[in-house]
Design a protein around this motif. Structure first.
Motif: not given
Length: 98
Positions: A15, A39-40, A43
């Protein structure tokens, strides 16, 4: 490194949440790596899996809980997913006056 740790590192790598470079941490310490959890959290499949892995670790300690408390902003998404999977109450806290 065990299989769960490898999977977690893989999620952060996939990710693009594991950053490399020179970072000055909030503590004032320096690091060559930084985990950008936001960022993770873009998702949801990754968030769901990370929450599963965290709950397995918590359940292994036999710790019983009915509420998940997460820090805003960085912990909102993962905290909510952990609470959802655990069928627990969910709260978040904001920092006041830095």
């Amino acid at each position: 490194m065990n299989d769960d740790e490898k999977e977690i590192l893989g999620i952060f790598t996939r990710t693009r949440a594991l950053l490399e470079g020179h970072f000055v941490l909030r503590s004032g310490l320096h690091s060559g790596h930084y985990f950008q959890c936001a960022q993770v959290c873009q998702h949801m499949d990754a968030v769901e899996r990370l929450a599963e892995l965290l709950l397995v670790k918590i359940q292994a300690t036999r710790l019983k809980f009915s509420t998940v408390l997460a820090p805003a902003m960085g912990g909102l998404v993962i905290g909510q997913e952990v609470a959802r999977q655990a069928r627990a109450r969910y709260l978040f806290a904001e920092k006041e006056n830095d």
